[in-house]
Design a protein around this motif. Structure first.
Motif, PDB file in Angstrom:
ATOM      1  N   THR A  76      63.127  31.705  51.563  1.00 40.00           N
ATOM      2  CA  THR A  76      63.283  30.276  51.313  1.00 40.00           C
ATOM      3  C   THR A  76      62.325  29.791  50.246  1.00 40.00           C
ATOM      4  N   THR A  77      61.070  30.209  50.368  1.00 49.19           N
ATOM      5  CA  THR A  77      60.064  29.791  49.386  1.00 49.19           C
ATOM      6  C   THR A  77      60.431  30.252  47.982  1.00 49.19           C
ATOM      7  N   LYS A  83      64.580  27.604  41.815  1.00 49.43           N
ATOM      8  CA  LYS A  83      65.836  26.849  41.873  1.00 49.43           C
ATOM      9  C   LYS A  83      66.328  26.435  40.494  1.00 49.43           C
ATOM     10  N   ILE A  94      68.971  32.563  54.938  1.00 51.05           N
ATOM     11  CA  ILE A  94      68.347  31.300  55.322  1.00 51.05           C
ATOM     12  C   ILE A  94      68.776  30.989  56.759  1.00 51.05           C
ATOM     13  N   PHE A  98      64.759  27.084  58.559  1.00 49.89           N
ATOM     14  CA  PHE A  98      64.359  26.827  57.176  1.00 49.89           C
ATOM     15  C   PHE A  98      65.433  26.130  56.346  1.00 49.89           C
ATOM     16  N   ALA A  99      66.626  25.926  56.921  1.00 54.89           N
ATOM     17  CA  ALA A  99      67.759  25.433  56.136  1.00 54.89           C
ATOM     18  C   ALA A  99      67.475  24.089  55.476  1.00 54.89           C
ATOM     19  N   ARG A 101      64.804  22.665  54.422  1.00 53.30           N
ATOM     20  CA  ARG A 101      63.923  22.706  53.263  1.00 53.30           C
ATOM     21  C   ARG A 101      64.682  23.126  52.011  1.00 53.30           C
ATOM     22  N   ALA A 102      65.477  24.198  52.138  1.00 52.80           N
ATOM     23  CA  ALA A 102      66.210  24.704  50.981  1.00 52.80           C
ATOM     24  C   ALA A 102      67.248  23.698  50.495  1.00 52.80           C
ATOM     25  N   GLU A 128      74.057  19.708  54.848  1.00 56.21           N
ATOM     26  CA  GLU A 128      73.824  21.147  54.947  1.00 56.21           C
ATOM     27  C   GLU A 128      75.116  21.907  55.228  1.00 56.21           C
TER      28      GLU A 128
END
Length: 351
Positions: A76-77, A83, A94, A98-99, A101-102, A128
Motif C-alpha cells: 500500500t505504501t 501513484k 490490498i 488498508f483499502a 488509504r489507497a 472503494e
C-alpha cells in the motif's frame, strides 16, 4: 506430520518467490500496453501455478509480469508513493485494513468489472467498491492444539475472555500487531469486540502471561505445540484454514480454530490510475475472478475463494471451517485510527 511439513513449505515458499512469469524489475516496463505486457504489482505471498498464468497469457494475448512489493502494508505504501508514476498496470493484495488509504490517495482508476455470484458480499462500500474487486478472503483466528488439551485433561478455550482466564495462563502466543499482518488483525478483532475497552482487555491478556513474538512463523513454528517439537504453548494466533494442514494419520485434524475470535481479511485487486495498459489490467482482474483461479486459491495462497460454488479441496471441506459472523471494522475507521491504536497497544505489551 506430513501435512504439517507441506503446510510449512507451502506458506514459506511464496514469501521467497520473486516472479511467476518473466523477470522482476524495479523499472516500469516500456512495452506495457502497446507491447502486449500487463504488469501486476502485488505482495510477496502472491503465487499461482505457472500453468494457470500461462493460461491467462494464452487466452488474453498479454504477457504477464509480476512485481512483488512486501506485505500488504508495504504494498500500500509503495503504491501511494508511486501513484503519479505507477510501476505496473494492476495491483493485487490490498486488504480491507488498508483499502481506504489507497483509495483516498487516488491510487486506483474506475473499475468496470462485473462481479461473479457470491463476490458481491465481499465488496467494499462507497467509492472503494467502484475501484477495487474482491478476489479472496480468509479469517485470522485463535487456534488450539486439541491433542495437548486432551492429554492435560483441560477443556480448550472458546472465546476472547477465556484467554484471560488463569486456567490458560502462559499458554497463548500471538504475533505482534506492529510487525505482522495477522497480529494486526487480532488487535482489530479485539477492538471490534470490546470497543473503547480494548486496552483493558489487552492489559488482562498480558497479565495472563501471553507471549508476543515478531511474526506468525515465530509463533506457529517456534512456540506452538503443534508447530514445533519444542513448542510449549498450545494456543496460537493463526488462520481458519490452518486445521486443514495439521492432519493425523487417521485423517482427523489435531488443531481447531476458535470461530468466535476471527477477524475477516479480504484481498482486492484494481487497475492503477495512469496504467500504461488498463485494458490488460482489467482482463487480468477478470481472470483472477474466474473459476480457474478461484479453484487454485486454497492450495496456492491458502485463502478462500470469493466466488460462490467453487469447490474446495477435500481437506478444506472437512477441516477449514469458516466463521459465520467474523469481526470486521470499517476500513475508513481503521485508516483513521491505526497509528494511535498501535501506539497504545505497544505501550501495553512492552510494560
Amino acid at each position: 506430520m506430513k501435512s504439517l511439513l507441506i503446510f510449512i513449505v507451502a506458506l514459506v515458499a511464496p514469501l521467497t518467490a520473486c516472479s511467476v512469469v518473466g523477470e522482476q524489475s524495479d523499472e516500469p516496463d516500456q512495452d506495457g500496453g502497446s507491447g502486449g505486457t500487463v504488469v501486476l504489482v502485488t505482495h510477496e505471498s502472491f503465487k499461482l501455478p505457472q500453468r494457470v498464468e500461462r493460461q491467462f497469457e494464452d487466452e488474453s494475448g498479454y504477457d504477464l509480469q509480476t512485481r512483488a512489493a512486501g506485505d500488504a502494508g508495504t504494498l500500500t505504501t509503495k503504491l501511494v508513493l508511486t501513484k503519479d508514476n505507477p510501476t505496473g498496470d494492476a495491483a493485487f493484495g490490498i486488504d480491507n485494513t488498508f483499502a481506504s488509504r489507497a483509495v483516498d490517495e487516488g491510487v486506483f482508476a474506475d473499475l468496470d468489472v462485473e462481479l461473479p455470484a457470491g463476490a458481491e458480499k465481499y465488496a467494499l462500500d462507497g467509492d472503494e467498491a467502484d475501484v477495487l474487486a474482491p478476489i479472496d478472503n480468509g479469517n485470522v483466528c485463535v487456534n488450539v492444539d486439541k491433542t495437548w488439551f486432551a492429554s492435560h485433561d483441560l477443556q480448550p478455550p472458546t472465546s476472547f475472555e477465556d484467554l484471560t482466564d488463569p486456567a490458560y495462563r502462559g499458554l497463548f502466543v500471538t504475533p505482534s500487531a506492529l510487525s505482522s499482518s495477522p497480529g494486526l488483525a487480532f488487535l482489530l478483532a479485539t477492538i471490534a469486540k470490546y470497543g473503547d475497552e480494548w486496552p483493558d482487555y489487552w492489559e488482562r491478556l498480558m497479565a495472563n502471561d501471553t507471549r508476543v513474538v515478531d511474526g506468525w512463523e515465530d509463533a506457529y513454528f517456534g512456540d506452538f505445540t503443534q508447530g514445533s517439537e519444542k513448542g510449549t504453548r498450545p494456543i496460537v494466533l493463526s488462520y481458519d484454514s490452518s486445521p486443514a494442514f495439521t492432519l493425523a494419520d487417521d485423517g482427523s485434524s489435531t488443531t481447531s480454530a476458535l470461530l468466535d475470535t476471527c477477524f475477516r481479511q479480504v484481498e482486492y485487486a484494481g487497475v492503477l490510475e495512469g496504467a500504461e495498459n488498463p485494458e490488460g489490467a482489467r482482463a487480468l482482474i477478470e481472470f483472477l475472478l474466474s473459476d480457474t483461479v478461484q479453484r487454485e486459491l486454497p492450495e496456492s495462497m491458502f485463502v478462500f475463494p470469493v466466488v460462490a460454488g467453487v469447490k474446495l479441496p477435500p481437506d478444506w471441506e472437512e477441516h477449514a471451517q469458516q466463521p459465520t459472523s467474523p469481526y470486521t471494522l470499517d476500513p475508513a475507521e481503521i485508516a483513521a485510527n491505526r497509528e494511535a491504536w498501535l501506539e497504545e497497544w505497544r505501550d501495553i505489551v512492552t510494560r
